[in-house]
Design an enzyme around this catalytic site. Structure first.
Site, short mmCIF file in Angstrom:
data_model
loop_
_atom_site.label_atom_id
_atom_site.label_comp_id
_atom_site.label_asym_id
_atom_site.label_seq_id
_atom_site.Cartn_x
_atom_site.Cartn_y
_atom_site.Cartn_z
N ASP A 192 37.63 37.65 34.37
CA ASP A 192 38.56 37.24 35.40
C ASP A 192 39.96 37.52 34.84
OD1 ASP A 192 39.84 36.24 37.59
OD2 ASP A 192 38.61 34.43 37.75
C1 BGC Z 1 40.53 35.07 40.60
C2 BGC Z 1 39.56 36.20 40.85
C3 BGC Z 1 40.31 37.40 41.35
C4 BGC Z 1 41.34 37.78 40.30
C5 BGC Z 1 42.14 39.01 40.65
C6 BGC Z 1 41.69 35.49 39.74
O1 BGC Z 1 42.69 34.53 39.76
O2 BGC Z 1 39.85 33.99 40.01
O3 BGC Z 1 38.57 35.80 41.78
O4 BGC Z 1 39.42 38.45 41.62
O5 BGC Z 1 42.24 36.69 40.16
O6 BGC Z 1 43.03 38.77 41.67
#
Ligand code: BGC
Length: 889
Positions: free
Chosen positions: A312
Site C-alpha cells: 500500500d
Molecule cells: C489506500 C489504497 C490505495 C492507495 C493509492 C492508499 O491510501 O489504502 O487502497 O490504492 O492509497 O491511492
C-alpha cells in the site's frame, strides 16, 4: 422447469441492458484470467467451466467461450510469457532490476526503454478509474479528459449477490482503466466488514468470506479480460482505520484462514489475479507487507501465487524483511527521492554486500515481467479499452438497481404507482447529494452523477405525468451545524470537511495536532481544550445570514480574518450575529474555542433554505408519497477515519421519527456503505437501502421505488440494532494498539446467531415485490464421502403476479464438531429469476472444503465425519428448508 440465469434482463431492468453486449463481454471475461493450461483445455473442447471440485467457491458460474480471434491472440501471447521472461531477465543489469521493484512516480514503476519494458501504470480503484494524479506529487494533474464512469461501490455489487453484476463491474473498470492507459487497477478490495464503524466498509464486499470469495472471482476475471491487471487489496486484515498504519492484527490461525483469507485465496486460485496489495496494518508484530507467514508461507507457498505483491502507499517496512519475505514492489514511500525507497538503493547495497541473494530480486523481476507480458504491455495487439460509453452508464445503472435492498415493505407501500401519485415530497440529506468525489483513494471524477432527486425528476419528465415533486430541507428543533454542502474545503479524501487544530496552550501557540471533522461542532468532554475550526464557505444565497454559535468558554468567530464576535461565558450560551454574504463568493470561516464543554457553529440563511417543522410535517401529511433519502456520505464513510458511532449523522433520527408519526408510509431510503442504527425502524412501513449507487444512482433508485425494477438485493452485512451488539465492541477489541479478533470465526451474523442477539435486519435479508415459496429439498445422495461432491437441489416458485428474483442461500452446520463452529455458515447462493407463477430449480454443490474448518493441529483443512445440516433460506434468519446428510472422511 429449470430457471435460467436472468433470461431477459430487460424484463427486470427496463431498457437498460443490452443482453448481446453483456454476452460478448462475458465471452471475453474468461480469457486472460485462466492459467495457460486451463485455457488450452478450453480451446480444444468445452463451452462452460465449472469450478474445480474442491474449490473455495463451489458454485459454478456459466461462462462461455472466447471468440476465435481472441482465443488465438491470447493463446499466442500467453504461450510465450515464460520464455520471454527468461530472454529478458539475463539482459537486465542489477541496477535495472532494482529500479523495477519500487516506484518511479506516485503511480508507476519505471521503464527500461532499451528492452522495450514500459512504465507500468497503476490507478485507483475500485469503483471507477481515479482522476489523473501528478506524476510526482499528490496534486491533480489538471487533465480535463480524465472523467470516468463512477460505478456503484463493491458493497452494492455484494448486495446484488450476483456474479453477473460482479462481471459487469469488473468489465467497466478494466475497459476504462485500459482506455486511460493503466496497467494495474488498484481494486477490488475484499477486506471484510467486521466493524460497522470502519471507514472503508463501503469499498468492499460485505462481512462474509464466502460471499466475498464468490464475487471477487468474476470481478477479477472481467477486469483482466481487458488486458489490465486487477489488484486485490488489502492483504490482509485491514479492518479498521483507527491507527491503520500501526494497529497490530493478531487473529488466531483458524480465524485467519477461515474468515480473512478466502477472498484472496479465491482471487489467486480461481481468477489468477495478477496483483495483490498489502495492508497498512501490522500482522502479528510486523508490517503486513513483509510478513513471512502471509506472503512466503501462504500466498506464494501454499497458494502458489505467480503474480506480484505490491505495498500500500507508504508503509513502514524495512529492506531486509521486505526483500526476503516476498514483497515485489514498493509504492508511495514518503521520501525525497525514489532512490531512497527501502527497495531502491538500500536493497542494491544489501545485494552487493551479499546480505540479500540476487535470486530473491530475480524472483520479483520475473513476477513483474510475467504480469507485464500477460496483460500485453509488449503486445502491439493489446486491447485499447473504452470509456464513458453509453453501455458503461447502463451497466452502472443495472448494478445499482440490482444492489438495492428492500428491507421493509408493510402494506405494500412500495412500489409507488405512477398513476396514483401526483404530489411527491422529497426530503433528507441525501436527496440531492452526490458522492463520487469523496471517500479517499476510491474517489471518482464522474462524468456526471444523477442524485436521487434528479432521478425522480427525470422519470416524470420522461413519462410526461403531471407530478409535483416538492423538495424540502427540514429544520431541526435542535441547533444545527452549518451543513457541509456549503464547504469548499476538502479533506484529502475528497470530502467536504472542517480542519481542526488542537493547541496545547490558551495562547494558541503550540499546535499539538491537526485533523478534520465533518461538521463545525466540537465536544471537549469536560477537559479544557483549545481549538481552531476552519473551513472555506460558499453561500448559495446573497443576503443577511444570521450566524449562531452555541458554546461555553471563550468563543470567537472570524470571517476572512475579521472578528465577527467573541464571548467568554461560563455556561453554554447562544450568540447570534448578522452578516451580509454574497452567493458564490468564498469566505474563510474560523471558529476559535477554549472551553470544557462543547461548541457548534450554525446559521440561518436569507431565504431560509430550511423548512420549519410545521411546514414539512404538513406537507408530509398531504403528499401522496413521501421519500426521505437518509444515510451517510463520504464525510462518514471514508478512508483514514472510522465513524465515531453507528448513528445517522445530524438530526436525521429526530426528523424521520416525526415524519413517521404523521405519515407512517414515508419511504426511508438509506444511502451508505456501513450499518446505521434505526431507532425508528419499528414505526416505519417502508425502508430500502441503496449503498452508494454510482453515477446513475438516482435513476436506479427511482427504477426500484416505482417498480420498473423489482428489488432483488440482499444484505451483505448484518444491520445491528446498536453498536454494542457487534463483536469487536462487545468484546472490547477495538483500539489503536491491537486487534485480537477475539470473536474468532464468529464474524458478523455468526456472532449474532451464537450470542442469540436479534439484529435490526439480518444478513442475507432483502424483500422483493414478488413472493417465493421453497419446496422439495433433495440431495444427490444421503451420504458424502471423501472428496466427492454432494448436490443439493430445491424448487423455488414465484407465487406472485410479478416477475422477480430470489437469492436462495445455503447455510451449513456441522452438528458435532471438535471445535466451536458457527450455527450457520454461508456455503452457496443462487439468484433465480422467475416469471410470475414460474417454478425453477436451484442447485448447489458441496465438497469437502465446504465442510471443513482450519485444523491448527495438522495445519490443514479438516472435514470431520458426522452429520451436517443443510439449510436453504431467504436470509440467515429466514430458513425455509433443511435436511441433513452424513459425511464420511
Ligand atoms: C489506500 C489504497 C490505495 C492507495 C493509492 C492508499 O491510501 O489504502 O487502497 O490504492 O492509497 O491511492
Amino acid at each position: 422447469m429449470t430457471a435460467k440465469k436472468r433470461p431477459k434482463m430487460k424484463a427486470l431492468t427496463k431498457g437498460v441492458i443490452d443482453t448481446k453486449m453483456f454476452k460478448n463481454r462475458m465471452l471475453r471475461t474468461l480469457s486472460v484470467s485462466l492459467p495457460i493450461s486451463a485455457l488450452m483445455l478450453l480451446l480444444s473442447t468445452t463451452v462452460t467451466v465449472a469450478a474445480p471440485s474442491e474449490s473455495i467457491v463451489s458454485q459454478s458460474h456459466a461462462l462461455s467461450v472466447l471468440s476465435n480471434s481472441e482465443q488465438q491472440r491470447l493463446q499466442a501471447r500467453l504461450s510465450t510469457v515464460e520464455s520471454e521472461i527468461e530472454r529478458l531477465l539475463p539482459q537486465l543489469t542489477l541496477e535495472e532490476k532494482v529500479s523495477l521493484v519500487h516506484a518511479g512516480g506516485k503511480f508507476h514503476i519505471p521503464a527500461i526503454e532499451r528492452l522495450n519494458i514500459h512504465e507500468m501504470w497503476m490507478s485507483d480503484g475500485p469503483h471507477g478509474v481515479r482522476y489523473e494524479i501528478d506524476r510526482n506529487s499528490w496534486a491533480p494533474a489538471g487533465w480535463t479528459n480524465d472523467y470516468s464512469t463512477y460505478l456503484p461501490p463493491l458493497t452494492a455489487v455484494a448486495a446484488s449477490w450476483d456474479p453477473e453484476m460482479a462481471s459487469l463491474h469488473g468489465n467497466v473498470l478494466g475497459a476504462e482503466a485500459r482506455h486511460r492507459n493503466k496497467d494495474l487497477i488498484l481494486g477490488p478490495g475484499v477486506n471484510l466488514a467486521r466493524l460497522p464503524l470502519y471507514g472503508r466498509n463501503f469499498e468492499y464486499m460485505g462481512e462474509d468470506p464466502y460471499l466475498a470469495a464468490t464475487l471477487v472471482v468474476p470481478t477479477v476475471k472481467a477486469i483482466q479480460a481487458n488486458d489490465v491487471g486487477a489488484t486485490v487489496k488489502h492483504y490482509a486484515l485491514n479492518t479498521q482505520e483507527l491507527n491503520r498504519t500501526g494497529v497490530n492484527a493478531k487473529p488466531d490461525e483458524r480465524t485467519l484462514r477461515e474468515v480473512y483469507l478466502p477472498a484472496f485465496e479465491a482471487a489467486v486460485k480461481e481468477a489468477n489475479v495478477h496483483a495483490i496489495m498489502g495492508a497498512y496494518n501490522e500482522f502479528r508484530g510486523t508490517n503486513a507487507n513483509q510478513s513471512h507467514h502471509l506472503i512466503k508461507t501462504i500466498l506464494k507457498g501454499e497458494w502458489a501465487y505467480e503474480g506480484v505483491l505490491l505495498t500500500d502507499w507508504n508503509v513502514d517496512i524495512n529492506t531486509y524483511d521486505a526483500a526476503m519475505n516476498g514483497l515485489d514492489i514498493e509504492m508511495g514511500t514518503a521520501v525525497e527521492s525514489y532512490d531512497e525507497y527501502f527497495l531502491a538503493d538500500p536493497l542494491l547495497a544489501m545485494i552487493k554486500a551479499g546480505k540479500v541473494p540476487e535470486s530473491e530480486l530475480d524472483d520479483k523481476v520475473r513476477r513483474i515481467l510475467r504480469v507485464q507480458l500477460s496483460i500485453g504491455m509488449m503486445d502491439k495487439q493489446r486491447l485499447s479499452g473504452e470509456r464513458n460509453t453509453q453501455a458503461h452508464r447502463e451497466d452502472a445503472r443495472t448494478i445499482a438497481a440490482n444492489g438495492v435492498v428492500l428491507l421493509k415493505n408493510n402494506n405494500q407501500v412500495l412500489p409507488l404507482d405512477t398513476n396514483k401519485v401526483e404530489n411527491i415530497l422529497v426530503l433528507g440529506p441525501n436527496a440531492d447529494k452526490r458522492h463520487g468525489f469523496g471517500g479517499g483513494s476510491s474517489e471518482v471524477k464522474a462524468l456526471y452523477e444523477v442524485s436521487p432527486l434528479d432521478g425522480l425528476k427525470a422519470k416524470f419528465e420522461q413519462v410526461g405525468n403531471k407530478v409535483n415533486i416538492q423538495h424540502m430541507r427540514p429544520a431541526s428543533s435542535k441547533f444545527m451545524p452549518i451543513p457541509n454542502d456549503y464547504l469548499t474545503t476538502r479533506h484529502w479524501t475528497g470530502t467536504p470537511s472542517w480542519q481542526i487544530n488542537y493547541y496545547a496552550d490558551n495562547q494558541l501557540k503550540q499546535l499539538t495536532s491537526e485533523s478534520w471533522i465533518a461538521d463545525p461542532q466540537f465536544d471537549a468532554k469536560g477537559q479544557q481544550q483549545n481549538v481552531e475550526i476552519q473551513a472555506n464557505i460558499k453561500p448559495m444565497e446573497s443576503g443577511k445570514h444570521t450566524l449562531k454559535v452555541l458554546g461555553d468558554g471563550k468563543v470567537s468567530l472570524l470571517i476572512n480574518d475579521k472578528l465577527l464576535f467573541s464571548q467568554n461565558a461560563q455556561h453554554t450560551n447562544v450568540i447570534n450575529e448578522d452578516i451580509e454574504l454574497k452567493a458564490g463568493e468564498t469566505y474563510a470561516f474560523k471558529l476559535v474555542y477554549q472551553g470544557k464543554k462543547n461548541v457548534t457553529l450554525g446559521w440561518e440563511t436569507p431565504n431560509s433554505l430550511y423548512n420549519s417543522e410545521s411546514e414539512y410535517l404538513n406537507a408530509a401529511k398531504s403528499a401522496d408519497a413521501v421519500i426521505y433519502y437518509a444515510g451517510l456520505s463520504h464525510a462518514d464513510d471514508r478512508e483514514s477515519i472510522d465513524r465515531p458511532d453507528m448513528k445517522l449523522p445530524g438530526q436525521q433520527d429526530e426528523i424521520i421519527s416525526k415524519l413517521l408519526s404523521v405519515n407512517p408510509n414515508t419511504v426511508i431510503f438509506i444511502i451508505g456503505g456501513s450499518a446505521v442504527e434505526m431507532p425508528w425502524a419499528e414505526k416505519a412501513n417502508a425502508i430500502a437501502w441503496g449503498w452508494y449507487g454510482g453515477m446513475e444512482a438516482g435513476h436506479a433508485y427511482t427504477d426500484v421505488l416505482f417498480g420498473d425494477v423489482n428489488p432483488s438485493g440482499k444484505l451483505p452485512i448484518t444491520l445491528p440494532k446498536k453498536l454494542q451488539d457487534t463483536a469487536p465492541i462487545a468484546l472490547n477489541d477495538y483500539n489503536e494498539k491491537e486487534s485480537l479478533y477475539s470473536e474468532g470465526v464468529f464474524i458478523g451474523y455468526r456472532w449474532f446467531e451464537q450470542q442469540k442477539i436479534v439484529p435490526e435486519f439480518p444478513f442475507g435479508h432483502g424483500l422483493s415485490y414478488s413472493e417465493f415459496s421453497y419446496d422439495d429439498i433433495k440431495f444427490s445422495s444421503s451420504k458424502l464421502s471423501g472428496d466427492d461432491t454432494l448436490t443439493v437441489t430445491a424448487s423455488i416458485t414465484n407465487t406472485s403476479k410479478t416477475d422477480g428474483a430470489e437469492v436462495v442461500q445455503l447455510y451449513l452446520y456441522d452438528m458435532k464438531a471438535s471445535v466451536p463452529r458457527p450455527l450457520k455458515e454461508l456455503k452457496g447462493f443462487d439468484k433465480v429469476w422467475l416469471k410470475a407463477g414460474q417454478t425453477g430449480k436451484v442447485s448447489f454443490n458441496l465438497n469437502k472444503r465446504d465442510l471443513s474448518f482450519w485444523d491448527v493441529k495438522t495445519n490443514d483443512w479438516l472435514a470431520e465425519s458426522g452429520e451436517f445440516k443443510v439449510m436453504l433460506g431467504s436470509s440467515v434468519e429466514d430458513i425455509r428448508l433443511h435436511k441433513s446428510f452424513q459425511y464420511q472422511q
